[in-house]
Design a protein around this motif. Structure first.
Motif: not given
Ligand code: SAM
Length: 287
Positions: A56-58, A76-79, A99-104, A123-126
């Motif tokens: 859930x972190x950006x 990782x599960x980073x947003x 291109x392999x991770x559209x939107x991420x 947020x929440x930002x790292x």
């Protein structure tokens, strides 16, 4: 969440090797850009794990280069991961990876010294980065100034800089950077790496510092006051405080804070510097 490094890697699509990507894009390392790449996926996965819970972190990554750490962050599960890179050749590589991770994954071609990174994601930002060593200190000070904006920073520095960030009073590395960093955040060295871990190897050892901003952050005027006080105190570190703080009405500052003017800057705790900065701000507002 993946339980270990091998499981994390399994989450990535099959990607070209970093060495092949580097050679196809002509990304020969440039000293002026502080380019020392991490090509070992075990090391990059360990750094991503040191960033703590990323669900859930950006994440903002400064200087993705060929994208080794970027790949680990994407496992990782980073947003989301936003990569900020100055070198056009590396921007080309990360654009391909995106291109392999559209939107991420997104990439921004910019100088991280002048780009306000807080505008790039919610947020929440790292921030997670293997920093270009030539600009690592001004980058960190800029991010400390925005302490409220960051949940956590996981940053690779030259070992000596990481030691300065985390140094205790009266120890050889204690100085202005340590006071500013520890005043704003909880700081610890969480990993050390020898030169041979990087391609090409730098001249010195490196270290990852974990920097977790305190819940309460100084307002901008107080941050400036602390910058002035620490610059004066450590600018002439062999001098007693009554001499080094003279230009800031040192006598008054010392009387108000009850700090002995015969002491030297390196003996003061971060809490004592906090008192001096607050007294300096109050004095400058009153005059
Ligand atoms: C130490 S390398 C790290 C590369 C990659 N993250 C890795 O670990 O392999 C630093 C990276 O920061 C980039 N860089 C240098 N100065 C920069 C700046 N002012 N703003 C953004 N990126 C910068 C370099 O081009 C390089 O890709």
């Amino acid at each position: 969440m993946p339980a270990n490094i091998r499981e994390s890697e399994a989450l990535l699509p099959a990607l070209e090797s970093l060495r092949d990507v580097i050679s196809r894009h002509g990304l020969d390392a440039r000293k002026a850009l502080g380019q020392h790449f991490l090509l070992d996926p075990d090391i990059t996965a360990r750094i991503a794990a040191l960033a703590g819970k990323l669900e859930g972190r950006h994440v903002v990554e400064v200087g993705p280069g060929p994208g080794g750490l970027t790949r680990a962050l994407l496992a990782t599960p980073a947003a989301s991961v936003t990569a900020v890179e100055l070198d056009t050749r590396a921007v080309g590589i990360i654009t391909e990876l995106a291109a392999h991770f559209p939107g991420r994954l997104s990439v921004v071609e910019a100088d991280a010294l002048t780009q306000d990174l807080t505008t790039l994601c919610p947020a929440p930002r790292h921030i997670v980065a293997n920093l270009p060593y030539n600009v690592a200190t001004p980058l960190l000070i800029g991010w400390l100034r925005q302490g409220n904006a960051w949940e956590r920073l996981t940053l690779m520095f030259q070992l000596e800089v990481a030691e300065r960030i985390c140094a205790a009073p009266d120890s050889p590395h204690y100085g202005r950077l340590g006071v500013l960093a520890q005043w704003c955040a909880q700081c610890a060295i969480v990993m050390k790496l020898p030169p041979g871990a990087f391609t090409p190897p730098p001249a010195v050892w490196s270290a990852v510092a974990s920097i977790i901003p305190h819940a309460t952050q100084p307002e901008p005027a107080l941050f400036k006051a602390m910058e002035r006080v620490t610059a004066a105190a450590f600018g002439q570190r062999r001098k007693m405080l009554r001499g080094s703080l003279k230009s800031l009405k040192g006598e008054q500052l010392l009387a108000e804070t009850g700090i002995d003017g015969t002491r030297r800057a390196e003996t003061l705790s971060v809490a004592e510097f906090d008192c001096l900065a607050k007294a300096h701000l109050a004095l400058s507002r009153a005059s």
